[in-house]
Each structure stands twice: as C-alpha cells, then as structure tokens.
Design a protein around this motif. Structure first.
Motif, mmCIF file in Angstrom:
data_model
loop_
_atom_site.group_PDB
_atom_site.id
_atom_site.type_symbol
_atom_site.label_atom_id
_atom_site.label_comp_id
_atom_site.label_asym_id
_atom_site.label_seq_id
_atom_site.Cartn_x
_atom_site.Cartn_y
_atom_site.Cartn_z
ATOM 1 N N GLY A 47 0.801 -1.228 0.000
ATOM 2 C CA GLY A 47 0.000 0.000 0.000
ATOM 3 C C GLY A 47 0.832 1.275 0.000
ATOM 4 N N ILE A 48 2.033 1.222 -0.585
ATOM 5 C CA ILE A 48 2.854 2.439 -0.637
ATOM 6 C C ILE A 48 3.325 2.737 -2.064
ATOM 7 C CG2 ILE A 48 3.700 2.381 1.757
ATOM 8 C CD1 ILE A 48 6.289 1.159 0.673
ATOM 9 N N THR A 49 3.676 3.994 -2.285
ATOM 10 C CA THR A 49 4.266 4.412 -3.564
ATOM 11 C C THR A 49 5.565 5.139 -3.210
ATOM 12 O OG1 THR A 49 3.280 6.605 -3.557
ATOM 13 C CG2 THR A 49 1.948 4.830 -4.536
ATOM 14 N N PRO A 50 6.400 5.470 -4.220
ATOM 15 C CA PRO A 50 7.664 6.157 -3.910
ATOM 16 C C PRO A 50 7.451 7.454 -3.118
ATOM 17 C CG PRO A 50 7.713 5.341 -6.144
ATOM 18 C CD PRO A 50 6.329 5.086 -5.639
ATOM 19 N N GLU A 51 6.300 8.093 -3.270
ATOM 20 C CA GLU A 51 6.043 9.362 -2.554
ATOM 21 C C GLU A 51 6.054 9.173 -1.036
ATOM 22 O OE1 GLU A 51 4.088 8.724 -5.521
ATOM 23 O OE2 GLU A 51 5.771 9.886 -6.301
ATOM 24 N N ASP A 52 5.807 7.949 -0.595
ATOM 25 C CA ASP A 52 5.784 7.694 0.858
ATOM 26 C C ASP A 52 7.185 7.641 1.458
ATOM 27 O OD1 ASP A 52 2.926 7.354 1.325
ATOM 28 O OD2 ASP A 52 3.147 5.663 -0.051
ATOM 29 N N ILE A 53 8.196 7.560 0.604
ATOM 30 C CA ILE A 53 9.573 7.442 1.108
ATOM 31 C C ILE A 53 10.279 8.785 0.918
ATOM 32 C CG2 ILE A 53 11.738 6.099 0.968
ATOM 33 C CD1 ILE A 53 9.205 4.433 1.781
ATOM 34 N N LYS A 54 10.322 9.570 1.992
ATOM 35 C CA LYS A 54 10.895 10.923 1.892
ATOM 36 C C LYS A 54 12.287 10.998 2.470
ATOM 37 C CE LYS A 54 6.593 13.418 1.522
ATOM 38 N NZ LYS A 54 5.698 12.240 1.438
ATOM 39 N N SER A 55 12.598 10.055 3.374
ATOM 40 C CA SER A 55 13.941 10.038 3.970
ATOM 41 C C SER A 55 14.204 8.638 4.509
ATOM 42 C CB SER A 55 14.053 11.060 5.112
ATOM 43 O OG SER A 55 13.527 10.495 6.294
ATOM 44 N N VAL A 56 15.393 8.450 5.052
ATOM 45 C CA VAL A 56 15.763 7.145 5.581
ATOM 46 C C VAL A 56 14.869 6.764 6.781
ATOM 47 C CG1 VAL A 56 17.617 7.975 7.100
ATOM 48 C CG2 VAL A 56 17.799 5.732 6.101
ATOM 49 N N ASP A 57 14.239 7.767 7.373
ATOM 50 C CA ASP A 57 13.322 7.472 8.485
ATOM 51 C C ASP A 57 12.080 6.701 8.019
ATOM 52 O OD1 ASP A 57 15.069 8.888 10.093
ATOM 53 O OD2 ASP A 57 14.073 10.794 9.663
ATOM 54 N N ASP A 58 11.825 6.709 6.705
ATOM 55 C CA ASP A 58 10.654 5.986 6.176
ATOM 56 C C ASP A 58 11.005 4.574 5.710
ATOM 57 O OD1 ASP A 58 8.915 8.201 6.454
ATOM 58 O OD2 ASP A 58 9.756 9.089 4.625
ATOM 59 N N LEU A 59 12.253 4.187 5.905
ATOM 60 C CA LEU A 59 12.726 2.892 5.400
ATOM 61 C C LEU A 59 11.830 1.735 5.840
ATOM 62 C CD1 LEU A 59 15.127 1.546 3.880
ATOM 63 C CD2 LEU A 59 16.272 1.302 6.081
ATOM 64 N N HIS A 60 11.391 1.779 7.114
ATOM 65 C CA HIS A 60 10.615 0.665 7.668
ATOM 66 C C HIS A 60 9.301 0.427 6.934
ATOM 67 C CE1 HIS A 60 8.940 4.231 9.611
ATOM 68 N NE2 HIS A 60 7.828 3.536 9.692
ATOM 69 N N LYS A 61 8.863 1.407 6.118
ATOM 70 C CA LYS A 61 7.596 1.221 5.384
ATOM 71 C C LYS A 61 7.763 0.255 4.214
ATOM 72 C CE LYS A 61 6.093 5.978 6.252
ATOM 73 N NZ LYS A 61 6.041 7.319 5.631
ATOM 74 N N LEU A 62 8.999 0.095 3.769
ATOM 75 C CA LEU A 62 9.245 -0.722 2.573
ATOM 76 C C LEU A 62 9.198 -2.213 2.915
ATOM 77 C CD1 LEU A 62 12.141 1.472 1.203
ATOM 78 C CD2 LEU A 62 10.041 0.954 -0.067
ATOM 79 N N PRO A 63 8.690 -3.031 1.976
ATOM 80 C CA PRO A 63 8.638 -4.478 2.251
ATOM 81 C C PRO A 63 10.034 -5.106 2.203
ATOM 82 C CG PRO A 63 7.734 -3.975 0.073
ATOM 83 C CD PRO A 63 8.061 -2.656 0.697
ATOM 84 N N PHE A 64 10.183 -6.240 2.863
ATOM 85 C CA PHE A 64 11.462 -6.954 2.852
ATOM 86 C C PHE A 64 11.620 -7.745 1.562
ATOM 87 C CE2 PHE A 64 10.538 -6.909 7.510
ATOM 88 C CZ PHE A 64 11.634 -6.153 7.886
ATOM 89 N N VAL A 65 12.882 -8.038 1.244
ATOM 90 C CA VAL A 65 13.193 -8.994 0.178
ATOM 91 C C VAL A 65 13.897 -10.166 0.856
ATOM 92 C CG1 VAL A 65 14.548 -9.397 -1.918
ATOM 93 C CG2 VAL A 65 13.405 -7.202 -1.570
ATOM 94 N N THR A 66 13.510 -11.384 0.498
ATOM 95 C CA THR A 66 14.103 -12.565 1.133
ATOM 96 C C THR A 66 14.856 -13.407 0.105
ATOM 97 O OG1 THR A 66 12.201 -13.943 0.664
ATOM 98 C CG2 THR A 66 12.149 -12.714 2.743
ATOM 99 N N LYS A 67 15.582 -14.367 0.624
ATOM 100 C CA LYS A 67 16.308 -15.274 -0.264
ATOM 101 C C LYS A 67 15.331 -16.021 -1.185
ATOM 102 C CE LYS A 67 20.544 -17.607 -0.116
ATOM 103 N NZ LYS A 67 21.770 -17.245 0.519
ATOM 104 N N ASP A 68 14.151 -16.328 -0.685
ATOM 105 C CA ASP A 68 13.160 -17.014 -1.531
ATOM 106 C C ASP A 68 12.746 -16.130 -2.703
ATOM 107 O OD1 ASP A 68 13.123 -19.358 -0.195
ATOM 108 O OD2 ASP A 68 11.419 -18.833 1.090
ATOM 109 N N ASP A 69 12.618 -14.820 -2.443
ATOM 110 C CA ASP A 69 12.289 -13.898 -3.546
ATOM 111 C C ASP A 69 13.367 -13.980 -4.617
ATOM 112 O OD1 ASP A 69 9.954 -12.822 -2.404
ATOM 113 O OD2 ASP A 69 11.110 -11.423 -1.184
#
Ligand code: DLL
Length: 436
Positions: A47-69
């Motif tokens: 439920g996010i777009t690049p506009e939601d990421i304004k600084s490194v403080d927003d990092l936690h909003k991004l989904p993880f990437v795993t080895k399975d991905d």
C-alpha cells in the motif's frame, strides 16, 4: 592516525550520513519502482508508492526482500538495468537448490572495489604492501573483491586463489607477502603448515583480512599468535556486492558498514520490527548506490548487533558485531539452540585447534550431537585412559556452555579434512532423513 582511503566519507558526521542516505534512498526507490516490476508489485501490495519514502526514516515502510524472492526471480527478475549495461556476474557459494546470481555494472564493480580498498587500508595496507589473495576466484566474490580493492590501494597484488598450500607458502616467502586475504579456517591451516615447515621467520606478513565464514575471538588470537600478525574481520555477501560491505578497523571492536552505499538495520526475525542499536536481531541491508542489482531491505539471516558509539579509529560509520550465527545455521538439538561458535569457543579455550566437526543425528527419535575434535601432536597419546579423561573434560565444558550432553571424540592430528575456502563444520544427518 591511519591514512584513510576516503577520509571525508568515512569520518562524515552522522547528520551528513543521514542526508546522503535519505537522498540516495529516495532516488533508489523511484528507480526500482520504475524499472523492476517485482518491487512495484511488492510496494503496491504494501500500500505504498515512492512518494511515501521521503527520507531514511521511512525505510521501515518498505517491504522486505528474502532469499526465496531471489530464487523465485532467478535469474533476471531483479535486474534494474538492461543486461547490456552489466559487465559481470558473481554467485553465492550455496551448494543446494538454485544459486543466487548477482549482476554488476562497471559503476557497481567500482563501488564494491572501493569498499574492499577501505578494508585493506583499515588493516594498515598501503601501496608498499604485497597483498596475497587466496580467497577463491571465479563466481565466489572473495577473490575478485579483494583483488580489486588491492589494486585500488596500489598494493602489489598476488591473485593466488585458493588451494595448493605448498605454492602459497613459496610465493609468500619468495615475494614477501605482507597482507594475507583468505577465510579464517584457511589462515589457520596456512599457519599450521608454515610452523611445521619451520618457516615462521621467513614470512613477512603483518596483517590478515579474514572473513566469509564465522570465526571466534579465540581463533583470531590463535592465528595472530601463530602468524605474528594482526587479524582483521571482513564481512559481506554476494547479494549485496561481496566482501567489504563492512570491515574491521584498528579498534577490532566490530565492523564498520560502508553506510554511504548500504543502509544497515537490525530487525526482530519473528516480527520484522526494527530493534534498537545494542540489541540482537537479523541484519537487513538496503543498497542505495548500486545500479544493476540494488536489493531493498534484504534479509541476510545473519544475526548481529549494531552500534553507533564513537570509534577510536575516527570512523563514524555504524559498526556491526561479527555475525553471532545465522538464523539458518543455528542447530536445534533436543529443543536447545546450539550455535557452532559456542562449541568453537569451548574447544579453543581448552587449547584445541580449530579443526573440528559437529555431527548431528537422530537415534530412536532423539537428537544426538557428536563433536569430533583433532588433538594437536603434543596432545596425541596412545594411552586410552588419558584420551578418555580429556574427552570427559570437554563433555563437561560443552555441557556448561550448551546445557545439553554432546558426545566428544578426540581424533588423531590431521584426520579432519582441511578447507581451502569456507570450512564445512556441521554434518546434520537429520536433513538426510527429511529429504527421503
Ligand atoms: O562470503 C563474501 C565474502 C568474501 C565475505 C570474502 C568476506 C570475505 P557469500 O558466499 O554470499 O559471500 O556468503 C555470505 O557468509 O551472509 C555470512 O553468513 C557469511 N559471512 C561473510 N563474512 C562473514 C564474517 C561471502 N566475517 C555469508 N563472519 C554471509 C561470519 C560471514 N560470517
């Protein structure tokens, strides 16, 4: 004060690092949103777009990437640049299933080599050094990474690759190698071989840059003493670039992450929530400068602790502890968590060499663990009651450390196969039954 390779970057203020990371993260997120359908879909699901990421403080909003991905996207699904812009691939050392393939543009190779150059300089390397690289060359990142870093520092580089111990020692003595780069287990083997040949006085080594596998402080002291060097840790993984994601400085109290290229986080592996500095958790990296294969919030499965305390070397980049184990390396024996590093600590504290193997099995529906440990030539004895007394002593020490009974078998010197790359310490026979 050491001579820095990139002093203005490595000693930047925390505010400056925050600013760099924020600007680069915002650009990188926009980049992967536009160029990698996998990331766009993952972000939309979150439920996010690049506009939601304004600084490194927003990092936690991004989904993880795993080895399975990574496995599901093999081989080209995470490429952020056209293949025509890529100049190299490297691959992980994994032996089962699909390997992970990482892509590099020339820019990516350059920044990776910069990171390795910083590690060499932190270990005291200058253009006057002879840098002996016996990490494997080829798909494994160890050889190519340290090789490139050594060139950047201006060292005379010996691209030895792994194996052929006789030739390693001959070049080391003939050419006066001063910096040794290899896995710690191979360094221990080289040290043993040099001692046996009585060549201790003929080698000029002053430092070693050892990584790619877990090793304990006890093993560090042993290698330092035998080779008469200072041994520095170096960490990295293929997915993020290779060796040099972080490296040790003269303080030897953790490895500085190259924070101008990689954002490090530690999360609770069960909940995915970030944990504060000083607390143990799973290490996660975000690549903010890479072009071809920029992983975002990649879960490494390595367990460690971050610290932003002032370092005596002057560097300001965050420090990570040695990986305290991998979440997937941890053995669960009789319901108890066992890390191979705990066993190594006990063995080395009791004066045994770092030549051991841990064999886990299941007998009558119950887990068993056996530790086979090599004796040194001095310890070796034909007197069986002496040997069993030594075995009992180790059983007790292991019980105190692990809380469970582990059978101990002392074996003759040189009977455990030496590794030229990453050592294979664990044989878990229970996995064999599962695969049937
Ligand atoms: O091992 C890269 C490397 C090469 C690092 C040479 C250092 C020196 P991979 O084969 O992809 O890459 O394996 C990465 O190895 O997730 C850790 O679990 C482990 N590892 C790497 N460095 C260390 C270290 C290379 N210093 C995986 N201590 C990582 C403990 C390490 N474990």
């Amino acid at each position: 004060m050491e001579r820095y390779y990139q002093e203005e970057i490595e000693t930047a203020s925390r505010e400056q690092i925050h600013q760099w990371q924020s600007e680069r993260l915002v650009k990188q997120v926009q980049n992967v949103w536009e160029n990698v359908p996998f990331y766009k879909q993952k972000m939309m699901e979150a439920g996010i777009t690049p506009e939601d990421i304004k600084s490194v403080d927003d990092l936690h909003k991004l989904p993880f990437v795993t080895k399975d991905d990574l496995k599901n996207c093999y081989p080209y699904g995470l490429l952020a640049r056209p293949l025509a812009d890529c100049v190299r691939i490297q691959s992980t050392s994994g032996t089962t299933g699909r390997r992970v393939v990482a892509f590099y543009t020339q820019h990516d190779l350059d920044l990776w080599e910069d990171c390795c150059a910083r590690a060499i300089v932190a270990a005291g390397g200058t253009k006057d050094d002879v840098c002996h690289v016996c990490y494997g060359y080829g798909l494994f990142t160890g050889g190519p990474g340290l090789n490139g870093g050594s060139h950047k520092v201006g060292c005379l580089t010996l691209p030895m690759s792994s194996g052929n111990t006789e030739r390693q020692i001959q070049f080391m003595t003939d050419l006066g190698s001063t910096i040794l780069c290899c896995t710690p287990s191979y360094a221990a083997y080289l040290a043993e071989s040099i001692q046996e040949r009585g060549l201790g006085d003929s080698i000029k080594l002053k430092a070693g840059i050892f990584g790619a596998e877990a090793w304990t402080e006890e093993m560090r002291h042993d290698i330092e003493e035998k080779l008469g060097i200072k041994a520095y840790d170096i960490y990295g993984l293929t997915e993020i670039s290779g060796p040099g994601v972080s490296f040790e400085c003269s303080a030897q109290t953790g490895m500085h992450v190259n924070e101008d290229h990689f954002i490090a986080e530690v999360i609770n592996p069960n909940t995915g929530e970030p944990v504060p500095d000083g607390e143990k958790g799973e290490l996660v990296f975000t690549c903010i400068t890479k072009e071809a294969f920029p992983l975002i919030r990649y879960r490494t499965r390595d367990i460690c602790i971050l610290s932003r305390e002032k370092c005596s070397c002057g560097r300001t980049h965050v420090k990570m502890t040695k990986p305290l184990g991998r979440s997937d390396d941890m053995l669960i024996v009789k319901g108890v968590n066992v890390f191979p590093s705990q066993i190594e600590t006990v063995l080395m504290n009791k004066g045994y060499p770092a030549n051991y193997q841990i064999i886990v099995d299941r007998v009558n529906n119950s887990d068993t663990i056996e530790v086979q440990v090599e004796m040194t030539a001095e310890m070796f004895s034909d007197n069986l009651s002496e040997v069993s007394a030594k075995e009992r002593e180790l059983v007790n020490a292991l019980k105190a450390m692990l809380g469970i009974y582990a059978k101990v078998k002392l074996v003759a010197p040189k009977s455990i196969t030496r590794s030229e790359g990453k050592a294979v310490r664990i044989i878990d026979k229970r996995n064999l039954y599962q695969q049937k």
